[in-house]
Write a protein that holds these residues in place. Structure first.
Motif: not given
Length: 623
Positions: A235-252
């Motif tokens: 959130a604070f050091s990239t332009h990557v959306p937080l939906s990526v976190v949800i996707g990674r958690m889902d995959e994990g």
């Protein structure tokens, strides 16, 4: 969380408080009922699929999809129940050392940090569920939103439980200050984000190390620490959306291989409830109890065999200690020595199939679980030999007065009673190792076998007790899998930063080649095993370290055995190791006394780890 007191540490993987000692509030019971139903559905459906495929030759093509949906809902409901029960794994060492007033405020800060992470992720989780509506499952043609909506639901449920708990247990002034502090940190990071984006990999040290470390010291559960680190970094050091976190958690959290985790947790509960473990202990005691160091042999042998049924360190120790410690005390064993042997014996046996750590490691690192099970048995025997030699040397002055050989008739009777329980770990290892069944399939068969044998030979399990076991399994599984999901998101963030490539270059060019890399690995996992508990350490570093090990030509199974053994040494290493304190509690011995006694046993384990690391053949001979 436990009402009226700040959260404290605990071993989330095994859980320390029996479910049937808790009384849940009325509003939480529907959550528990649904979680129990999901757990039962998964078990029955997996068993039905196995029977349909192997007996009738007709695979149920839709069963995996239903299990996948039930599994992730079970995970999120279990994680929410675990929040209420205070079963999420956390590091409580530093919080417990703080003055009461400071501890109270730090507790409030930890709660608000957890809440802030959930508030940040809930909109993305909802959006993720909406986006998945257009993706349909191949067999049932259902929108994937039915499955992933569980993540948003679980986050909302956990947020509600955290806020309710905070309102009941935290002073309003401290709560307000904690809210202001968390909001101020977030605002400052947001304002400085343009500058932070220019720092590159330095943000790894700020967010994924610094923020995570602060949260760990404050007693924030480890799953939330990983989540906070990943969210703040993106959130604070990239332009990557937080939906990526949800996707990674889902995959994990969604791999079908991981379905065996709750099934083996349930198997451990069945073991405890039926007394199958005690039957094994009684048989070994009748066979070896009369010789010098015999009770130490029995303790270590019991941990070795019982671990092959439950897959749970705490379950193993809680089964073995009450059955053996009274007789060991009578023979002159000192409590501190017994607890030291109990703790290191549990660490030794953690690679005996079915090991939950091995199952999760196999899923995360892409390593054959069948291979891990075959190697784990041999590795545990090497460590067992180290501890047996030390136990025999320490028992050279043991008082054997009054110790008599048990009549063979009595040994035979104990063997007859223990035989069904003794067969189970070998059934599990053989079925998986020979490729007859997957870890998931054999876990289901093992549960049914244990329930049947327990009902016929060991007194059975009442319906109320079985329901409590299903709820307990859901909660403990939610803890494990939430850590896995959050660690996946954090590991992805580290990988995307580019620091892994730099680390890979450094580690692959160390003087000494693979031997130096293996030495670094042992040190890192011993330290992280102390700080994080072994499973989170494996989840966080496995995706980073395994590619480097492969570049250096280290066999996946060999490397897996080294990191699991090293982290287990760290888990039992005072003054920080969580497992050490759990063993002291189960053995009812003061940690201050046990610290002095446990070091020779830890050295013996460390010697075993070094031998395993230096001789790859030991890990691969059974493959």
């Amino acid at each position: 969380m436990t009402a009226g007191s700040p959260p404290s540490g605990g071993d989330a993987l095994e859980g320390a408080t029996p479910a049937d000692t808790r009384k849940s509030p009325l509003w939480l019971r529907p959550f528990e009922a649904v979680a129990a139903l999901l757990m039962l559905t998964i078990t029955v459906l997996l068993l039905t699929a196995v029977i349909s495929r192997y007996v009738f030759g007709k695979p149920l093509v839709w069963s995996d999809e239903v299990v996948s949906i039930c599994f992730i809902w079970l995970t999120m409901l279990g994680a929410a129940i675990a929040v209420h029960r205070n079963e999420h794994l956390r590091l409580a060492l530093f919080v417990d050392l703080m003055p009461e007033r400071v501890r109270s405020f730090v507790h409030a800060f930890a709660l608000m940090a957890m809440a802030a992470m959930l508030v940040a992720l809930i909109p993305s989780a909802v959006e993720y569920a909406k986006d998945e509506w257009f993706i349909h499952t191949p067999a049932l043609d259902l929108p994937n939103s039915f499955r992933v909506a569980s993540i948003a639901f679980g986050f909302i449920a956990m947020l509600g439980l955290i806020l309710l708990y905070a309102g009941r247990t935290v002073r309003k002034t401290e709560l307000a200050l904690a809210v202001v502090l968390v909001a101020a940190i977030a605002a400052a990071c947001w304002a400085l984000s343009p500058q932070l984006m220019k720092l590159g990999t330095t943000n790894i040290a700020i967010f994924l190390i610094g923020f995570v470390a602060v949260c760990l010291v404050a007693g924030v559960p480890i799953a939330f620490c990983f989540g906070i680190g990943a969210v703040c970094y993106l959130a604070f050091s990239t332009h990557v959306p937080l939906s990526v976190v949800i996707g990674r958690m889902d995959e994990g959290m969604s791999s079908l291989v991981l379905v065996s985790v709750p099934i083996f947790v349930l198997l451990g509960c069945v073991l405890d409830a039926t007394g199958m473990g005690k039957a094994i202990v009684d048989f070994l005691a009748s066979l070896l109890g009369h010789i010098k160091a015999g009770m130490s042999y029995v303790l270590l042998g019991s941990l070795f065999i019982v671990s092959g049924i439950s897959g749970s360190k705490v379950s193993d120790m809680a089964t073995v200690a009450p059955a053996l410690f009274p007789e060991m005390k009578r023979r002159g064993h000192k409590p501190r020595e017994m607890v030291a042997l109990l703790a290191t014996g549990a660490a030794m046996a953690d690679t005996v199939p079915p090991s939950i750590v091995l199952i999760v490691l196999g899923a995360v690192a892409g390593v054959s679980i069948a291979g891990l099970f075959q190697a784990g048995f041999v590795i545990a025997m090497v460590l067992l030999l180290m501890l047996l030699v030390l136990a025999r040397w320490k028992a050279r002055h043991e008082n054997m007065h009054g110790a008599k050989r048990a009549p063979m008739k009595l040994v035979g009777r104990f063997l007859l009673i223990a035989a069904p329980a003794l067969a189970l770990p070998f059934l599990i290892r053989t079925a998986v190792g020979e490729g007859v069944a997957t870890a998931t399939e054999v876990s289901t068969v093992a549960v049914v076998y244990a329930l049947f044998v327990g009902q016929v030979m060991y007194g059975g399990i009442g319906l109320r007790k079985f329901y409590d076991m299903l709820v307990e399994t859901a909660a403990l599984s939610g803890v494990v899998l939430l850590v896995l999901g959050a660690a996946s998101a954090m590991a992805w963030s580290i990988t995307q930063s580019g620091v892994v490539q730099q680390l890979s270059t450094f580690l692959t060019t160390l003087p000494g080649g693979w031997i130096a890399f293996m030495a670094v690995t042992i040190v890192v996992f011993v330290i992280l095993g102390c700080l994080l508990e072994g499973l989170p350490a494996v989840l966080l570093l496995a995706p980073i370290m395994f590619p480097i090990a492969r570049k250096l030509g280290i066999h996946d199974i060999h490397y897996s055995m080294v990191i699991v053994c090293a982290m287990n040494v760290g888990l039992m290493m005072p003054p920080i190791g969580v497992g050490f304190y759990i063993a002291c509690r189960i053995g009812d011995a003061p940690p201050d006394e046990v610290i002095g006694a446990i070091w020779p046993y830890l050295v013996a384990l460390m010697v075993g780890v070094l031998v395993i690391a230096a001789v790859p053949w030991i890990s691969t001979v059974a493959l």
